[in-house]
Design an enzyme around this catalytic site. Structure first.
Site, mmCIF file in Angstrom:
data_model
loop_
_atom_site.group_PDB
_atom_site.id
_atom_site.type_symbol
_atom_site.label_atom_id
_atom_site.label_comp_id
_atom_site.label_asym_id
_atom_site.label_seq_id
_atom_site.Cartn_x
_atom_site.Cartn_y
_atom_site.Cartn_z
ATOM 1 N N LYS A 119 -22.059 -22.900 18.152
ATOM 2 C CA LYS A 119 -23.404 -23.502 17.888
ATOM 3 C C LYS A 119 -23.588 -23.656 16.353
ATOM 4 O O LYS A 119 -23.837 -23.135 15.592
ATOM 5 C CB LYS A 119 -24.559 -22.730 18.238
ATOM 6 C CG LYS A 119 -25.828 -23.517 18.216
ATOM 7 C CD LYS A 119 -27.059 -22.621 17.969
ATOM 8 C CE LYS A 119 -27.564 -22.367 16.838
ATOM 9 N NZ LYS A 119 -28.060 -23.788 15.920
ATOM 10 N N PHE A 129 -26.165 -24.331 7.531
ATOM 11 C CA PHE A 129 -26.002 -25.684 6.893
ATOM 12 C C PHE A 129 -25.303 -25.932 5.865
ATOM 13 O O PHE A 129 -24.951 -27.033 5.312
ATOM 14 C CB PHE A 129 -27.681 -25.997 6.757
ATOM 15 C CG PHE A 129 -28.188 -25.546 5.508
ATOM 16 C CD1 PHE A 129 -27.944 -26.335 4.351
ATOM 17 C CD2 PHE A 129 -29.021 -24.596 5.318
ATOM 18 C CE1 PHE A 129 -28.790 -25.693 3.075
ATOM 19 C CE2 PHE A 129 -29.565 -24.004 4.377
ATOM 20 C CZ PHE A 129 -29.302 -24.554 2.899
ATOM 21 N N GLU A 131 -33.570 -14.373 -2.493
ATOM 22 C CA GLU A 131 -32.702 -15.346 -2.632
ATOM 23 C C GLU A 131 -33.106 -16.755 -2.706
ATOM 24 O O GLU A 131 -33.819 -17.232 -1.676
ATOM 25 C CB GLU A 131 -31.639 -15.316 -1.264
ATOM 26 C CG GLU A 131 -30.607 -16.011 -1.622
ATOM 27 C CD GLU A 131 -29.592 -16.077 -0.334
ATOM 28 O OE1 GLU A 131 -28.526 -16.468 -0.482
ATOM 29 O OE2 GLU A 131 -30.029 -15.770 0.676
ATOM 30 N N GLU A 149 -28.232 -26.901 13.448
ATOM 31 C CA GLU A 149 -28.630 -28.222 13.933
ATOM 32 C C GLU A 149 -29.130 -29.230 12.728
ATOM 33 O O GLU A 149 -29.412 -30.407 13.060
ATOM 34 C CB GLU A 149 -30.141 -27.958 14.750
ATOM 35 C CG GLU A 149 -31.199 -27.196 13.883
ATOM 36 C CD GLU A 149 -31.025 -25.730 13.926
ATOM 37 O OE1 GLU A 149 -32.032 -25.183 13.441
ATOM 38 O OE2 GLU A 149 -29.933 -25.370 14.238
ATOM 39 N N ARG A 150 -28.941 -28.848 11.520
ATOM 40 C CA ARG A 150 -29.238 -29.421 10.343
ATOM 41 C C ARG A 150 -28.007 -30.405 9.786
ATOM 42 O O ARG A 150 -28.004 -31.522 9.404
ATOM 43 C CB ARG A 150 -29.612 -28.781 9.362
ATOM 44 C CG ARG A 150 -31.085 -28.174 9.498
ATOM 45 C CD ARG A 150 -31.392 -27.134 8.081
ATOM 46 N NE ARG A 150 -32.580 -26.764 8.318
ATOM 47 C CZ ARG A 150 -33.196 -25.959 7.222
ATOM 48 N NH1 ARG A 150 -32.509 -25.684 6.306
ATOM 49 N NH2 ARG A 150 -34.139 -25.608 7.381
ATOM 50 N N CYS A 210 -23.921 -18.913 -0.417
ATOM 51 C CA CYS A 210 -24.116 -17.456 -0.347
ATOM 52 C C CYS A 210 -23.205 -16.657 -1.579
ATOM 53 O O CYS A 210 -23.804 -15.468 -1.570
ATOM 54 C CB CYS A 210 -23.690 -16.891 1.012
ATOM 55 S SG CYS A 210 -21.863 -17.032 1.387
#
Length: 526
Positions: A199, A175, A408, A202-203, A307
């Site tokens: 893919k 996301f 994290e 989905e957010r 990240c």
């Protein structure tokens, strides 16, 4: 309630979103892309996509059915032979067209990202631009795919190699970078002659869908790029589907290790960029003002949802005296909706993410850290009072055994540790399991050289806080931050999306004439 902040952009430009008058009378729905067409899913399961600044519904995203996911793979499989036969020159031209369209529509893509993901508009444009750089690099795919040749290894015997496409490849994206990470994946893959099933998270489906529209406009044929939506079932489908040869993934450590294990068990190539705990080492001889500015931006930019976010600062010796000034810089950052001019931090992605960040901050305090700046009750304008906002937070006196250090956090939280010497700092960082990125701030070339040589981290910055390589290199996170056969983009990315075929040929002297041709040969025309 539908979010209206960017409704003019979303409705007028995103043809893949349609008003679903029966099942969802209040929200637009996000479609699937199968064989060149945006199609409405027939699923009965839908997820809300919400604007993190308001928690208003932006769209509904489908959990694609098994039949729909299989249709996407079949489209990619059927398109592969013809796409592979398209000359590398023409594939390059299509990618060049795509590059121009992304550049032209950057503001629209950024607006979609800000609405669905929450980051500030300038940061969203940076998201698109860093992905665009990979697309630009993919325009050079002809030279990137060149093989090797050795002539006359024995009398009349030559050996040469080709880098050929694999077939159907797939990508699973996170996301936090709705444009950059998809653009790390499918443009290079299809430039190499593969077909693709993506893919997106989905957010945040919107940016990927709009990028797909632009790809079709650029000339990408039907079936070469397909998009499915879903959660765990979609991930399992990608890992298990026999026609998919390779999987690219960026996301959490838990998901990454799972996808790598399941995908490789089924004989697939997998590249998986995962969790991180990125450290900066600050020496007392560093330029203080520039260093503190760099730390503040890298720790709190994108609300820490990178990240490569700088989430741990190791102050060596007297450099620890700079921490109060760092706190004052962080305190002045503006926290509000990412669409507001002058915003420094937008919201985090979800209420659940906000709650987790709050919990980890409190764990740090309970375990003995000093809370110098608390962003848990940050004030934002009333219009965004229901948003998922966390302000800049600074914890000092942190030690490696604390939960706030070991996990994290993925939020705007900087943990500060202390080290007596550079050697102590290097030892501390090398004992951390993650190896995505690190940085050192110093005016000593000798110290920088020692650090870059001894530190066990894949990407190192010197007086630069977020050392993300440009696309002609590769993204080289290591240890618990990466698992797989080869890294993203650059030469390693091309290696991931191709397989090498080596030919040994033996041609003896032959005096057969092929006739006379007087015209200029045109290579790469078809």
């Amino acid at each position: 309630m539908l979010s209206s902040k960017f409704s003019n952009v979303v409705v007028s430009n995103l043809g893949f979103r349609s008003f679903h008058s029966s099942a969802f009378s209040l929200a637009h729905t996000t479609k699937l892309l199968i064989n060149g067409k945006f199609v409405e899913s027939k699923t009965k399961e839908w997820l809300d996509v919400r604007n993190p600044a308001t928690n208003e519904i932006v769209t509904k995203v489908p959990l694609a059915t098994q039949e729909e996911m299989k249709a996407a793979v079949d489209a990619a499989k059927n398109a592969f032979p013809a796409w592979r036969d398209v000359s590398v020159s023409n594939r390059s031209r299509i990618i060049a067209n795509y590059r121009a369209l992304i550049n032209k529509n950057m503001d629209k893509i950024a607006a979609i990202i800000t609405e669905e993901q929450g980051k500030t508009l300038p940061d969203a444009k940076g998201d698109v631009f860093r992905g665009l750089e990979v697309v630009e690099h993919a325009c050079n795919v002809a030279t990137l795919m060149m093989g090797e040749t050795v002539e006359n290894v024995s009398k009349n015997v030559d050996i040469y190699s080709y880098n050929q496409p694999l077939g159907v490849c797939a990508g699973i994206t996170p996301f936090n970078f709705p444009a950059m990470i998809p653009l790390w994946m499918f443009p290079l893959a299809i430039a190499c002659g593969n077909t693709y099933v993506l893919k997106p998270s989905e957010r945040v489906p919107g940016a990927s869908m709009y990028l797909a529209e632009l790809a079709i406009e650029a000339g990408v044929p039907a079936g070469v790029l397909n998009i499915i939506h879903g959660a765990r079932d979609a991930v399992n489908f990608i890992c298990d589907e026999p026609a998919i040869r390779a999987i690219s993934f960026v996301g959490s450590g838990e998901a990454g290790t799972y996808i790598h294990a399941r995908g490789t068990k089924n004989g697939k190539r997998v590249q998986s960029n995962m969790a991180a705990k990125n450290h900066a080492t600050i020496l007392p001889d560093a330029h203080k003002e520039r260093t503190l500015d760099a730390l503040t931006g890298a720790a709190f930019g994108a609300s820490g949802q990178r990240c490569m976010a700088l989430s741990a600062a190791v102050f060596v010796g007297d450099a620890q005296n700079w921490i109060p000034e760092l706190v004052e810089r962080a305190r002045k950052l503006k926290v509000t909706c990412g669409a507001v001019e002058g915003a420094d931090l937008g919201p985090v992605i979800s209420p659940q993410a906000k709650e987790r960040i709050h919990t980890l901050i409190q764990r740090g305090v309970d375990e003995g850290a000093t809370l110098l700046l608390d962003g848990r009750n940050v004030k934002v304008p009333e219009a965004y009072s229901k948003g998922n906002f966390v302000g800049p937070t600074v914890l000092s006196d942190v030690t490696p055994d604390m939960t706030c250090y070991k996990e994290e956090i993925f939020g705007p939280v900087l943990v500060c540790l202390k080290a007596a010497t550079l050697d102590d700092a290097i030892k501390l960082i090398n004992n951390n399991p993650y190896g995505n990125g690190t940085a050192i701030f110093t005016s000593s070339g000798a110290a920088a050289r020692k650090y870059q040589y001894e530190i066990d981290v894949g990407q190192v910055g010197i007086n630069l806080p977020i050392p993300v390589p440009l696309p002609f290199f590769s993204f080289t996170g290591s240890r618990a931050s990466f698992v797989g056969s080869s890294h993203f983009y650059g030469k390693q990315g091309v290696n991931f999306y191709t397989q090498t075929k080596t030919i040994t040929s033996n041609w003896r002297d032959d005096d057969i004439s092929t006739g006379v041709a007087t015209h200029m040969p045109i290579l790469g025309k078809n």
